[in-house]
Design an enzyme around this catalytic site. Structure first.
Site, mmCIF file in Angstrom:
data_model
loop_
_atom_site.group_PDB
_atom_site.id
_atom_site.type_symbol
_atom_site.label_atom_id
_atom_site.label_comp_id
_atom_site.label_asym_id
_atom_site.label_seq_id
_atom_site.Cartn_x
_atom_site.Cartn_y
_atom_site.Cartn_z
ATOM 1 N N SER A 38 0.538 -1.185 0.048
ATOM 2 C CA SER A 38 -0.175 -0.314 0.431
ATOM 3 C C SER A 38 0.879 1.293 0.223
ATOM 4 O O SER A 38 1.835 0.868 -0.440
ATOM 5 C CB SER A 38 -0.915 0.070 1.148
ATOM 6 O OG SER A 38 -1.974 1.057 0.998
ATOM 7 N N ASP A 152 -6.177 -3.118 -2.101
ATOM 8 C CA ASP A 152 -4.679 -3.549 -1.147
ATOM 9 C C ASP A 152 -4.265 -4.481 -0.622
ATOM 10 O O ASP A 152 -4.439 -5.680 -0.352
ATOM 11 C CB ASP A 152 -5.321 -2.434 0.202
ATOM 12 C CG ASP A 152 -4.371 -1.726 0.462
ATOM 13 O OD1 ASP A 152 -3.100 -1.899 0.787
ATOM 14 O OD2 ASP A 152 -5.064 -0.807 1.638
#
Length: 300
Positions: A38, A152
């Site tokens: 991320s 993610d």
């Protein structure tokens, strides 16, 4: 001995990585391998490309208004923000175009939305990999890649220690940005966490009048104000990420684990880069003697 650095997920809290990396370098520690998840993938891409100082300078100048403009807040298919400008900046200014062009070995992790499997990127276009790794559920739309919808990487592997070892690291320094969201820390600092989440709701409500009731709903008579949609999403992700991180690190522990104190920073407070940088530097300072001792012990 090859030293790996695993940069964890955490949205705006990821600017902490800037202070951590620079303080580690100030201690004379040479990083040989970088992995990220991320925001850790975003910062890691800049670092592995030799552009960390450029990213730091840009982040330090961000204002709240610029953050909203760059994120492209607005209801769209699959997410509340497009993020197009953020990732275009990565490609144009901060990162090498392809993994093969980077100065350091680099890998990032994303999550298959339907199978729940970890998806690793270490070749091809960097921006595509980072965009998938940063696709926070509900905030950014999933990324379609080779027949799979990806979200993610924090959903399955928030601090990718395993990728460092896969790339050949003998000693891994990992950064966990969700330590303040472990159950015992949530109980101890519940007021700070609530205030941090409210910042995200207020930020969006002030700038998206059409959807204001979504982000900051009005309470009914004699009832407490319910959390907005972003507060529900971000706090749920924080709790999930903290638990997944604890489980993954138990099975594949880092040699050094750096855990900054970030309980008062909201999900989208990217304009707080200078404060977050200082928190990262402070976290390394707390562990300086342990880091140097372990590295010297292994070298001897």
């Amino acid at each position: 001995m090859k030293i790996g650095l695993a940069l964890g997920a955490g949205a705006a809290r990821g600017w902490t990585h800037l202070g951590i990396i620079e303080r580690l370098e100030a201690l004379g520690i040479k990083i040989d391998i970088v992995t990220g998840c991320s925001i850790g993938a975003y910062v890691g891409a800049a670092y592995a490309s030799g552009n960390l100082s450029k990213l730091k300078e840009w982040a330090f100048d961000l204002s709240e208004w610029q953050v909203l403009r760059l994120l492209g807040i607005g209801i769209s298919r699959g997410g509340l923000a497009s993020g197009q400008q953020v990732f275009q900046l990565l490609e144009d200014e901060f990162s090498a175009t392809h993994f093969a062009d980077m100065r350091l070995p680099f890998a990032v992790t994303a999550s298959d939305l339907y199978s729940g499997r970890e998806v690793v990127f270490q070749e091809g276009r960097v921006v595509d990999a980072v965009r998938a790794s940063c696709a926070i559920p509900a905030l950014f739309a999933p990324v379609y890649h080779e027949g799979r919808w990806l979200v993610d990487g924090a959903v399955v592997n928030p601090v990718p220690v395993n990728l460092c070892r896969r790339l050949g690291a003998d000693f891994v320094i990992a950064v966990n940005l969700s330590a303040d969201f472990r159950p015992e820390m949530l109980d101890r600092h519940s007021v700070a966490h609530i205030k941090a989440q409210q910042k995200t709701d207020n930020l969006l409500a002030d700038n998206q009048s059409l959807f204001k009731s979504w982000f900051s709903p009005d309470p009914k008579d004699d009832e407490p104000t319910p959390p907005g949609i972003m507060s529900v999403m971000s706090n749920s992700l924080d709790i999930m990420q903290a638990r997944v991180t604890r489980s993954r690190l138990a099975g594949d522990p880092a040699d050094i684990l750096i855990e900054p104190h970030l309980r008062d920073i909201g999900l989208l407070e990217f304009e707080k880069a200078q404060a977050l940088y200082a928190a990262g530097a402070e976290a390394v300072d707390r562990l300086e003697q342990q880091i140097l001792y372990q590295l010297n012990y292994i070298d001897s």
